[in-house]
Design an enzyme around this catalytic site. Structure first.
Site, PDB file in Angstrom:
ATOM      1  N   GLY B 216       0.816  -1.202   0.000  1.00 55.87           N
ATOM      2  CA  GLY B 216       0.000   0.000   0.000  1.00 55.87           C
ATOM      3  C   GLY B 216       0.850   1.252   0.000  1.00 55.87           C
ATOM      4  O   GLY B 216       1.943   1.280  -0.573  1.00 55.87           O
ATOM      5  N   SER B 217       0.368   2.269   0.675  1.00 53.85           N
ATOM      6  CA  SER B 217       1.014   3.585   0.615  1.00 53.85           C
ATOM      7  C   SER B 217       2.425   3.605   1.184  1.00 53.85           C
ATOM      8  O   SER B 217       3.199   4.507   0.881  1.00 53.85           O
ATOM      9  CB  SER B 217       0.167   4.614   1.357  1.00 53.85           C
ATOM     10  OG  SER B 217      -1.113   4.663   0.774  1.00 53.85           O
ATOM     11  N   THR B 218       2.755   2.626   2.014  1.00 51.68           N
ATOM     12  CA  THR B 218       4.131   2.641   2.545  1.00 51.68           C
ATOM     13  C   THR B 218       5.145   2.493   1.422  1.00 51.68           C
ATOM     14  O   THR B 218       6.290   2.902   1.554  1.00 51.68           O
ATOM     15  CB  THR B 218       4.362   1.507   3.555  1.00 51.68           C
ATOM     16  OG1 THR B 218       4.056   0.260   2.936  1.00 51.68           O
ATOM     17  CG2 THR B 218       3.499   1.675   4.801  1.00 51.68           C
TER      18      THR B 218
END
Lengths: 474, 488
Positions: B216-218
């Site tokens: 995801g956004s990480t």
């Protein structure tokens, strides 16, 4: 001066009796198992086994009695047979005692039968009985040629012995093989005794018929085929060994009988064609049985690759375990009491006892054992060579040949060289019949060798010798 | 009759000879093979015949041995706080084999290792029983405990690394299992084993090393690193050319943003509020091949990351189309990472661009604690330059100070981080994964801890809220534990 010379060719020069050699060797044969016993006890329990003194004394006394009997009644006997048998028997006792100490086997017995009983004391008792029997044979049987008289009785007796286990109510089916009978709480394997009785029959029969078998034959395709009436008993033996196999699930005994017969036939007739015919017949028999008997098939599968069916078939697991025992022993072995050959399970102290030798004494130990067996066989063959009468020759080669075959079949079976047959290693395995029968076998070989090596009786003084004396001028 | 007799004697000799040859074949040629076969129970019997050496954390053993009765195997493995440490130790069971450190360091633990030959030989003369050697780990007990307690009932994993050396400080996977309950081979052990093996929660899986999740956004920090390294962006505060809505290259699909103000947002701002459009755009500009290159420098697509327990390979697809690459740049599509991998990414950035090889075995020692082997920290690579690493650090600190990751703030400490909520399942039907990656700085600017947290059963539906709400407090607890133990 005149010299008196004896002109008879056979002198009364005595061969050394070698009784003292035997005694010395016997001392070793008693001391080595005692050390083995101490060793096993130390490694399993960390202390000397409690029965060590009685055990040592017992073995020593038994060996002493056997020696005295031989010294007195078979003065010229082969000096190696008794010590080797004693050594093997003694080491066998240690092996059985060692397996008695296995918690794994104890638990297994408790789970399956509700109780565990030690085999070693029973084996010790049987050893005592066997040595008594050994002495008895030497006392009663002053000359092996007496046995010739019992040729046909032996045939009948051996047939009865073989058929006994199949009789309902008398026979006992143990782990699939019907080779035991139980009488008053004791189980006996009549096949072990039949081995000796049938050798008497073969020797007697072949001695009489050897000329007919060897000479009165027609040549057919390069083979000498005997006449039908001479062939009868041979076909009967073949059929009998097949029947034994089929009804008693006993591959080993049938192979043993047939092999012994072929060997004796060959020796009696000196015709190679018998070997060929014998091989053809056994191949034929094996094919028929292999195709029909399921347990034989299972054993052949287990022999081909035990690890392919290791988890599925009990036969494969047993052979696999046994082979891994040998492998885990390596060159020097793990030492007495330190292996895990008891993983094999129930048959660990009977059929598979040689695997314990393999694991705990290693390659070195196995070779030593095989050479000891080899020596017994060699002394037996030598006895046959030295024997002066054809009956004795045939009898001795029959017994030693059977012994050799048994060693090969048992050791080869547990080492995965040939399919397993379910016979026991002479002197090592736990089991009364085996110990008794093999000690009788040794007694007979000792008797024959005594007769063979005994110096010819001194010639009667010849009344003519006075008169033909030559007087030389001085 | 003597001629056939002689022949028979030769035949008998051959029989014995055949046996002699066979025994040599079995006991000399094939001995090694037979004695180590998998069917050969002697191997396990020997393995459990002596007291096993211990696995040690901060000088204290987390394992032990107990005598078992009525079994082929004398000693049974015991574990102190089994569920807490099982992702580190693995298990050693008499009946069900062994895994992870228990399996990889088995030779040392059983005392059979060649390097312990002297100890064994001396023991033979002094009559001492054979003992196993010890495995000294790099783990930080406080950090491990903090992570485990914070995760609690939630399904998830934590991996924490010391960025300066690569030493693994925490490795947690929940729900966990207690390896003690099936260490023997009794009926109860079997029951426990079957229950665990078939458990719906896959309790036996070490999620920190051997489970991959869409990051995801990480993953945006990796995209940012790629953009900086490839010169797409030089000033992190300069506006980018991202339109609103951003249409995925080669498609009609607009990229969905959960944050507002993403049009032409600068990299710094985009990371702070977690704009999908900006990073999809950056990833597209960097291009698939350069994205792959940067990701691989961080450790993606490497199936040989041995700590020594091997971690599953994290994936950045090498063959996807442009729109796939744009989606992958925000950690969706085919991108998948283990918690360890994301901890490595964070550690590399925190360590000014230098990625150290992660490891968790510091020393192997003999039974009497003589050193046998010591691990030397190794550099794995430099995925970003020091200068760019500093820029990313600045952005990550911004996230924690003023962005989506404020829940990870620690008083008087500089903390950098990134939240993430990964969509999961066809049409985003399944529950998303909440992520948080972060590092904390010492006053001197070096970083003693980088941590990645993933929580599977997040029920949140808004991007990044769950990462901050669920995962960040766990990361914070771990960082605090490490900072505290370093001071003490």
């Amino acid at each position: 001066m005149s010299v008196v010379t004896n002109t008879t060719t056979i002198g009364a020069i005595e061969l050394p009796s070698r009784r003292n050699t035997e005694l010395l060797l016997l001392a070793f044969a008693v001391v080595i198992p005692i050390f083995a016993y101490a060793n096993a006890g130390l490694s399993i329990h960390g202390k000397l086994p409690p029965g060590m003194l009685t055990y040592g004394l017992g073995l020593g006394v038994l060996a002493g009695i056997a020696h005295l009997v031989v010294r007195r009644y078979a003065k010229y006997a082969d000096p190696l047979l008794l010590p080797i048998a004693t050594l093997l028997n003694g080491l066998g006792l240690v092996l059985i005692w060692r397996l008695d100490q296995s918690e794994r086997l104890q638990n297994l017995a408790k789970r399956s039968f509700g109780a565990f009983s030690e085999s070693a004391p029973r084996q010790m008792m049987y050893t005592g009985l066997a040595i008594a029997l050994f002495a008895g044979v030497l006392l009663v049987l002053k000359d092996h040629r007496v046995l010739q008289r019992f040729t046909y009785i032996s045939m009948a007796a051996s047939l009865v012995l073989l058929i006994l286990p199949v009789i309902p109510g008398l026979g006992a089916d143990v782990f699939g093989a019907k080779i035991w009978i139980s009488v008053g709480g004791f189980s006996i394997q009549p096949g072990e005794f039949a081995k000796i009785v049938i050798a008497v029959f073969f020797a007697g029969y072949l001695m009489v018929k050897r000329d007919a078998l060897a000479l009165a034959s027609r040549r057919f395709m390069g083979l000498y085929l005997p006449r039908g009436r001479d062939l009868g008993p041979i076909l009967m033996i073949w059929a009998m060994s097949l029947l034994v196999l089929v009804f008693e699930n006993d591959l080993g005994t049938s192979l043993l009988f047939f092999g012994m017969f072929v060997i004796m036939l060959y020796v009696a007739t000196e015709r190679t064609s018998w070997i060929v015919i014998g091989l053809l017949m056994s191949v034929g028999g094996a094919t028929v049985v292999g195709a029909t008997a399921s347990h034989v098939k299972a054993r052949v599968t287990a022999w081909l690759d035990p690890f392919a069916c290791y988890t599925k078939s009990g036969a494969c697991e047993q052979v696999g375990q046994s082979i891994m025992s040998f492998g885990s022993g390596g060159v020097l072995g793990t030492g007495w009491g330190q292996g895990n050959s008891d993983l094999i399970g129930f048959a660990a102290n009977s059929d598979f006892i040689f695997a314990t030798v393999g694991e705990e004494l290693g390659l070195a130990g196995v070779m030593a054992f095989l050479l000891l067996y080899g020596l017994i066989i060699e002394r037996g063959v030598r006895t046959a060579l030295a024997a002066r009468d054809p009956f004795g020759k045939l009898f001795a080669i029959g017994l030693s040949g059977a012994f050799a075959l048994q060693i090969f079949v048992v050791a080869g079976g547990v080492m995965g060289l040939i399919p397993l047959t379910g016979m026991t290693m002479p002197f090592l395995a736990s089991g009364g019949s085996s110990v008794l029968a093999n000690w009788i076998l040794i007694a007979i070989l000792i008797r024959i060798s005594d007769t063979a090596r005994r110096p010819a009786p001194a010639p009667a003084p010849s009344p003519d010798s006075e008169m033909t004396q030559v007087v030389r001028p001085s | 009759m003597n001629k056939p007799l002689r022949r028979i004697s030769i035949f008998c000799g051959l029989l014995v000879l055949a046996l002699l040859v066979r025994t040599n074949w079995l006991q000399y040629v094939k001995a090694e093979d037979l004695s180590t076969r998998k069917e050969n129970r002697r191997v396990q019997i020997a393995q459990y015949a002596t007291e096993r050496g211990n696995i040690i954390v901060e000088g204290k053993p987390i394992t032990g041995s107990a005598v078992t009765d009525g079994s082929d195997y004398k000693y049974k493995r015991t574990y102190l706080d089994g569920p807490l440490w099982s992702p580190v130790t693995g298990y050693a069971s008499q009946a069900f084999g062994s895994t992870q450190l228990e399996s990889l360091e088995d030779q040392i633990l059983t005392g059979n290792d060649d390097r312990l030959f002297f100890d064994r030989t001396i023991g033979m003369f002094t009559g001492e029983k054979k003992q196993g050697g010890n495995v000294v780990t790099t783990l930080n007990a406080a950090a491990q405990k903090a992570a485990f307690d914070k995760l609690g009932e939630k399904k998830g994993a934590v991996a924490a690394i010391d960025p300066r050396t690569g030493a693994i400080l925490a490795l947690v996977s929940t729900p966990s299992y207690d390896p003690s309950v099936f260490a023997g081979n009794s009926k109860n052990d079997e029951k426990a084993w079957v229950e665990l093996k078939d458990s719906e929660d896959k309790k036996l899986v070490n999620r920190a090393l051997r489970e991959t999740y869409p990051p995801g956004s990480t993953f945006k920090v990796v995209t940012a690193a790629a953009a900086l390294e490839n010169g797409i962006v030089t000033d992190i505060n300069a506006p980018t050319d991202t339109p609103e809505p951003y249409i995925l290259p080669g498609t009609q699909t607009p990229m969905e943003n959960h944050a507002s103000g993403c049009e032409k947002a600068s990299l710094n701002e985009a990371l702070r509020v977690s704009c999908n459009s900006v990073f999809a755009n950056m990833g597209n500009k960097v291009g698939r091949d350069n994205m792959v290159k940067t990701a691989e420098k961080f450790g993606f697509n490497n199936d040989k990351i041995d700590t020594p327990v091997r971690a599953f390979a994290s994936v950045y697809d090498k063959t996807m189309s442009k729109d796939g690459n744009a989606l992958s740049s925000i950690g969706q599509f085919n991108t998948a990472a283990t918690p360890l991998q994301m901890a490595m990414v964070t550690a590399a950035i925190a360590n000014d661009g230098k990625l150290m090889k992660p490891y968790m075995v510091d020393q192997l020692t003999s039974p009497n604690v003589d050193l046998i082997e010591k691990h030397e920290p190794q550099e794995m690579g430099r995925p970003v330059s020091a200068e760019n690493a500093k820029k990313i650090q600045e952005m990550m600190v911004n996230v924690v100070e003023k962005g989506t990751g404020t829940t990870a703030r620690i008083k008087n400490t500089v903390v950098g981080g990134k939240t993430g909520t990964a969509q999961h399942g066809e049409g985003n039907k399944k529950r998303p994964y909440a992520w948080f990656i972060s590092y904390a700085e010492n006053p001197d600017g070096s970083s003693p801890v980088a941590v990645a947290v993933v929580i599977e059963d997040s029920s949140a539906d808004r991007e990044d809220i769950s990462g901050a709400g669920l995962a960040a407090p766990v990361a914070k607890a771990v960082m605090e534990a490490v900072l505290k133990s370093n001071k003490g």
